[in-house]
Scaffold this active site. Structure first.
Site, short mmCIF file in Angstrom:
data_model
loop_
_atom_site.label_atom_id
_atom_site.label_comp_id
_atom_site.label_asym_id
_atom_site.label_seq_id
_atom_site.Cartn_x
_atom_site.Cartn_y
_atom_site.Cartn_z
N LYS A 201 -2.00 7.57 -24.55
CA LYS A 201 -2.14 8.22 -25.89
C LYS A 201 -1.22 7.57 -26.81
O LYS A 201 -1.32 7.69 -28.00
CB LYS A 201 -1.65 9.77 -25.73
CG LYS A 201 -2.28 10.67 -24.53
CD LYS A 201 -3.83 10.97 -25.09
CE LYS A 201 -4.60 11.56 -24.33
NZ LYS A 201 -6.03 12.05 -24.68
N ARG B 194 0.82 29.38 -38.64
CA ARG B 194 1.71 28.28 -38.02
C ARG B 194 3.03 28.03 -38.64
O ARG B 194 2.93 28.31 -39.76
CB ARG B 194 0.94 27.15 -37.51
CG ARG B 194 -0.37 27.26 -36.54
CD ARG B 194 0.16 27.68 -35.24
NE ARG B 194 -0.82 27.88 -34.38
CZ ARG B 194 -1.76 28.91 -34.11
NH1 ARG B 194 -1.28 30.16 -34.58
NH2 ARG B 194 -2.59 29.04 -33.36
N TYR C 218 -2.78 24.59 -21.23
CA TYR C 218 -1.64 23.71 -21.85
C TYR C 218 -0.44 24.44 -21.84
O TYR C 218 0.44 24.00 -21.47
CB TYR C 218 -2.05 23.22 -23.07
CG TYR C 218 -1.01 22.79 -23.64
CD1 TYR C 218 -0.26 21.50 -23.43
CD2 TYR C 218 -0.43 23.62 -25.10
CE1 TYR C 218 1.03 21.25 -24.09
CE2 TYR C 218 0.61 23.12 -25.78
CZ TYR C 218 1.28 21.93 -25.55
OH TYR C 218 2.64 21.50 -26.02
N1 UDP Z 1 -7.22 24.52 -37.08
C1 UDP Z 1 -8.31 24.32 -37.68
N2 UDP Z 1 -9.09 23.26 -37.81
C2 UDP Z 1 -8.99 22.32 -37.25
C3 UDP Z 1 -7.65 21.95 -36.26
C4 UDP Z 1 -6.84 23.02 -36.04
O1 UDP Z 1 -8.55 25.62 -38.11
O2 UDP Z 1 -9.94 21.24 -37.31
C5 UDP Z 1 -6.07 25.27 -36.93
C6 UDP Z 1 -5.94 25.78 -35.47
O3 UDP Z 1 -6.88 26.75 -35.14
C7 UDP Z 1 -4.44 26.45 -35.52
C8 UDP Z 1 -3.90 25.61 -36.67
O4 UDP Z 1 -4.97 24.95 -37.25
O5 UDP Z 1 -4.52 27.84 -36.04
C9 UDP Z 1 -3.00 24.34 -36.18
O6 UDP Z 1 -3.85 23.90 -34.89
P1 UDP Z 1 -3.23 22.27 -34.39
O7 UDP Z 1 -4.35 21.88 -33.70
O8 UDP Z 1 -2.78 21.33 -35.19
O9 UDP Z 1 -1.88 22.57 -33.68
P2 UDP Z 1 -1.49 23.99 -32.57
O10 UDP Z 1 -1.24 25.00 -33.26
O11 UDP Z 1 -2.82 24.08 -31.98
O12 UDP Z 1 -0.43 23.42 -31.78
#
Ligand code: UDP
Length: 327
Positions: free
Chosen positions: A35, A220, A140
């Site tokens: 990665k 977030r 995860y």
């Molecule tokens: N998210 C989204 N569309 C995308 C990718 C992420 O709506 O294409 C949303 C996801 O559901 C979460 C937030 O964006 O609420 C952040 O997601 P990300 O995968 O960046 O980080 P995570 O919170 O999973 O670590």
């Protein structure tokens, strides 16, 4: 200090490695490049190796007289982990045990571990302290939680000194635009949003519009990768054999998915269309940090407090490197 960074060619890893080097530490990066990116770290400090390989790990720890390990190496996609829990349990849990065992056998007594806010039980308001209830939902999140527990048990039994850092949402890039986020496939919100103005996608899909939040989308806490890196430098210096600390790393501010899209529109100066999609398995409504402990105990003070400034650094990187790193 002589430090080994597993997964040090990854996004957060390489940012931390750069900070450590700038502070005069002697860093060795140990990364299988599944990665990570060769171009994200100086060639002379990179060892291509897998944390599944106990012999190579032990040899590296010994040869480089490593005093402390920062363990970044892991698979990190919540959604993927629900489809392929086997690889998360193997790579994250089983291989972390191999690392801990290699450290025990070679007498390396200090460990800084990259954990996640996803270990916490869901909340719908407020923010999370390190003592908030835990209920890791996705494979995860569970894998990170299990590693935290293994580390605590190794500390109790063998005197390992450790610090666990629970990341909220790492984002942004080197302000000079030389290094940044480049996952393959990309699953993270900000890089995916920026693919729209780059002409690489038509719109951004928003996972879920029926969460219990003011606009219905997930909230977030977005923290700049250089601020994360700075927290690692402070944390590694403070570890002593047998010491044990856990810190959240976040800004304390929550942003919904729609707010992130709006902030990105302001940064790039154009409309970014979105479409609503079903919820993504494993996602939780709200992840916002209480990071007072880190601020107080390690004098951590994030430089980036405005989401637009963070996105501006990401935009700079993605504009300069629309296809990511060369390797
Ligand atoms: N998210 C989204 N569309 C995308 C990718 C992420 O709506 O294409 C949303 C996801 O559901 C979460 C937030 O964006 O609420 C952040 O997601 P990300 O995968 O960046 O980080 P995570 O919170 O999973 O670590």
């Amino acid at each position: 200090m002589r430090i080994l960074a597993t997964g040090g060619a990854g996004y957060v890893g390489s940012a931390t490695v750069r900070s450590l080097i700038s502070q005069g530490h002697q860093v060795t990066v140990y990364d299988n490049l599944s990665k990570g990116h060769r171009a994200s770290v100086p060639a002379e400090i990179l060892i291509t190796g897998d944390i599944a390989d106990a012999d190579q790990l032990q040899q590296t720890l010994t040869e480089h007289q490593i005093e402390a390990v920062i363990h970044f190496a892991a698979f990190i996609a919540v959604g993927e982990s629900t489809e392929h829990p086997n690889i998360y349990y193997q790579n994250n849990i089983a291989n972390s045990l191999t690392l801990l065992e290699a450290m025990r056998r070679t007498g390396v007594q200090k460990l800084l571990f990259s954990s996640t806010a996803a270990v916490y039980a869901p909340i719908e308001t407020g923010s999370l302290t390190e003592d908030s209830p835990k209920a890791p939902d996705s494979p995860y999140a569970f894998s990170k939680f299990a590693i935290e527990r293994m580390i605590q048990d190794f500390s109790q039994a063998y005197g390992l000194g450790y610090t666990i850092l629970r990341y909220f949402n790492a984002c942004g890039a080197d302000p000079q635009g030389r290094f940044g986020e480049n996952h393959n496939p990309e699953t993270h919100l900000i890089p995916l949003i920026l693919q729209v103005p780059l002409g690489q996608r038509q719109n951004i899909g928003v996972f879920g519009q029926d969460y219990n939040t003011p606009d219905g989308t997930c909230i977030r806490d977005y923290v700049h990768v250089d601020d994360l890196a700075d927290a690692h430098v402070r944390a590694i210096m403070a570890i002593e054999p047998g010491s044990s600390h856990t810190y959240n790393i976040g800004t304390g501010q929550g942003h919904s998915v729609l707010e992130v899209i709006q902030a990105a529109e302001q940064v790039v100066g154009q409309k970014i269309p979105h479409q609503f999609l079903p919820r993504r398995p494993g996602d939780t409504t709200r992840l916002v940090a209480q990071a007072q402990k880190l601020r107080k105990e390690l004098a951590w003070n994030p430089k980036y407090t405005d989401l637009k400034d963070i996105i501006a650094t990401a935009w700079q990187w993605h504009k300069n490197h629309p296809n990511g790193y060369d390797d």
